[in-house]
Scaffold this motif. Structure first.
Motif, PDB file in Angstrom:
ATOM      1  N   ASP A  36      28.869  23.958  20.422  1.00 49.33           N
ATOM      2  CA  ASP A  36      29.330  22.699  21.033  1.00 49.33           C
ATOM      3  C   ASP A  36      31.090  22.674  21.441  1.00 49.33           C
ATOM      4  OD1 ASP A  36      30.171  22.303  18.369  1.00 49.33           O
ATOM      5  OD2 ASP A  36      29.527  20.329  18.219  1.00 49.33           O
ATOM      6  N   LYS A  37      31.498  23.717  20.804  1.00 47.24           N
ATOM      7  CA  LYS A  37      33.097  23.845  20.823  1.00 47.24           C
ATOM      8  C   LYS A  37      33.362  25.068  21.571  1.00 47.24           C
ATOM      9  CE  LYS A  37      37.231  23.800  18.004  1.00 47.24           C
ATOM     10  NZ  LYS A  37      37.874  23.625  16.811  1.00 47.24           N
ATOM     11  N   SER A  39      37.009  27.008  22.682  1.00 48.61           N
ATOM     12  CA  SER A  39      38.191  26.947  22.628  1.00 48.61           C
ATOM     13  C   SER A  39      38.889  28.101  23.806  1.00 48.61           C
ATOM     14  CB  SER A  39      38.950  27.675  21.375  1.00 48.61           C
ATOM     15  OG  SER A  39      38.342  26.893  20.230  1.00 48.61           O
ATOM     16  N   LYS A  58      37.484  21.273  32.323  1.00 54.75           N
ATOM     17  CA  LYS A  58      37.198  19.768  31.885  1.00 54.75           C
ATOM     18  C   LYS A  58      36.063  19.213  32.611  1.00 54.75           C
ATOM     19  CE  LYS A  58      42.024  18.548  30.237  1.00 54.75           C
ATOM     20  NZ  LYS A  58      43.279  17.816  30.339  1.00 54.75           N
ATOM     21  N   ALA A  61      33.092  21.208  31.334  1.00 49.53           N
ATOM     22  CA  ALA A  61      32.657  20.813  29.871  1.00 49.53           C
ATOM     23  C   ALA A  61      31.995  19.367  29.929  1.00 49.53           C
ATOM     24  CB  ALA A  61      33.884  20.505  29.129  1.00 49.53           C
ATOM     25  N   LYS A  62      32.495  18.643  30.860  1.00 56.90           N
ATOM     26  CA  LYS A  62      31.700  17.213  31.138  1.00 56.90           C
ATOM     27  C   LYS A  62      30.229  17.521  31.639  1.00 56.90           C
ATOM     28  CE  LYS A  62      32.155  12.743  33.217  1.00 56.90           C
ATOM     29  NZ  LYS A  62      33.190  11.944  33.912  1.00 56.90           N
ATOM     30  N   GLU A  67      32.101  20.339  24.196  1.00 56.21           N
ATOM     31  CA  GLU A  67      33.666  20.237  23.795  1.00 56.21           C
ATOM     32  C   GLU A  67      34.493  21.128  24.245  1.00 56.21           C
ATOM     33  OE1 GLU A  67      34.401  17.116  20.541  1.00 56.21           O
ATOM     34  OE2 GLU A  67      32.851  18.478  19.726  1.00 56.21           O
ATOM     35  N   PHE A  69      38.700  22.711  23.677  1.00 54.12           N
ATOM     36  CA  PHE A  69      40.048  22.569  23.182  1.00 54.12           C
ATOM     37  C   PHE A  69      40.817  23.714  23.630  1.00 54.12           C
ATOM     38  CE2 PHE A  69      36.797  20.768  20.249  1.00 54.12           C
ATOM     39  CZ  PHE A  69      37.142  19.803  19.852  1.00 54.12           C
ATOM     40  N   SER A 285      29.157  28.459  28.639  1.00 54.89           N
ATOM     41  CA  SER A 285      27.999  27.445  28.170  1.00 54.89           C
ATOM     42  C   SER A 285      26.492  27.918  28.653  1.00 54.89           C
ATOM     43  CB  SER A 285      28.290  26.184  29.091  1.00 54.89           C
ATOM     44  OG  SER A 285      29.583  25.460  28.810  1.00 54.89           O
TER      45      SER A 285
END
Length: 324
Positions: A36-37, A39, A58, A61-62, A67, A69, A285
């Protein structure tokens, strides 16, 4: 009967193995902690040349429900700093990494070692220590094609005749795959035109960034192959330190747009950084959601912008993503 019984047992073993594999994939995919993360590691991460790329990441990711970072990076982006940054992200729980690789010995080996632990997607550059064995997926613009296109735009302005003209070429790093392909494309585009490359400079940083052009001979045309080089050339030309030389280049920041708007730049090529961000995040993803998914390399487009059409309807989306 014996053959039938053997076949039945074999089928049961295969089905059991499939159940185990599918259970493993489903457990990893459903875990709130795993996958889920993501980088993101890019050079000088706060520089606004990355605004469109970050915006694309971003938005993806949405859409993907993960998530993201952005690792804080500043200063020289060395191999050692990249290694430390990746290790820090792993220690902080990153499930995957999108990274802009530096051009330095051992980077391919380092990334291959890291990829055994988590998925890695490259952006902007590939690593070329060994083209035959390089297995990384990369999302980037067609750098050779952009170099060719830049040469074509230059030739248009001179009705195809630049014989006797002297050119200077600037790139931030001569070692990166992107810089080499852009320069190769541009030089191929001006072959047999009678123009001459007077100088080619790269690898400038720090104090050198302010002074490295002062020692170069006078040229008629300056070609900048990346955003850092283009904004440096724009600043230099704004002070008339190029003695009237015309500037063409590749860039993706609001500063580059500014220099085009005030007439310092003749022509600007803008790689679609929004798509670089969106597609790289989407690919990684997919890999996180399916253990067996093989990430695909993606080639994005670019746009050619002239001052007179800067604020046209067609360019509004480009300007919007660059200002996010």
């Amino acid at each position: 009967m014996k053959n039938g019984k053997k076949s039945f047992i074999l089928i049961e073993v295969i089905l059991a193995a499939l159940v185990i594999v599918l259970s493993f994939v489903m457990v990893r995919g459903r875990s709130g902690k795993d996958f889920d993360k993501i980088s993101v590691i890019i050079e000088n991460s706060d520089d606004n040349q990355w605004s469109a790329l970050k915006y694309g990441i971003k938005m993806a990711a949405k859409d993907q429900g993960v998530e993201v970072f952005f690792s804080s990076t500043a200063g020289d982006f060395t191999a050692g700093k990249l290694k430390n940054t990746i290790e820090n992200e792993l220690n902080n729980g990153a499930d995957a990494i999108i990274v802009q690789p530096v051009s330095a010995p051992g980077i391919e080996k380092l990334l291959k070692k890291m990829e055994k632990k988590i998925p890695i997607m490259l952006v902007e550059n590939n690593v070329e220590e060994n083209k035959d064995s390089c297995v990384f997926s990369v999302t980037q613009a067609d750098n050779y094609a952009m170099g060719i296109a830049l040469a074509e735009e230059l030739l248009k302005d001179y009705s195809g005749n630049i014989e006797g003209k002297t050119l200077g070429i600037i790139s931030k790093s001569e070692h990166s795959e992107a810089a080499r392909n852009r320069e190769l494309g541009f030089k191929d585009g001006i072959k047999r035109t009678g123009a001459r490359v007077g100088w080619s400079v790269s690898d400038f940083s720090g104090k050198e960034k302010e002074n490295f052009l002062a020692n170069q001979s006078k040229v008629n045309i300056v070609i900048a192959l990346d955003d850092d080089s283009l904004t440096t050339a724009g600043e230099y030309a704004a002070s008339n330190n190029f003695h009237g030389a015309f500037v063409y280049g590749i860039g993706n920041s609001t500063e580059a747009i500014h220099y085009l708007d005030i007439g310092i730049l003749e022509c600007l090529l803008v790689p679609d950084e929004f798509s670089v961000g969106y597609q790289s995040l989407t690919e990684i993803s997919k890999r996180l959601k399916c253990y067996f998914y093989k990430m695909q390399s993606k080639m994005v487009s670019y746009d050619i912008i002239r001052r007179e059409e800067l604020f046209s309807k067609e360019n509004q989306e480009i300007l919007f993503t660059m200002s996010q």
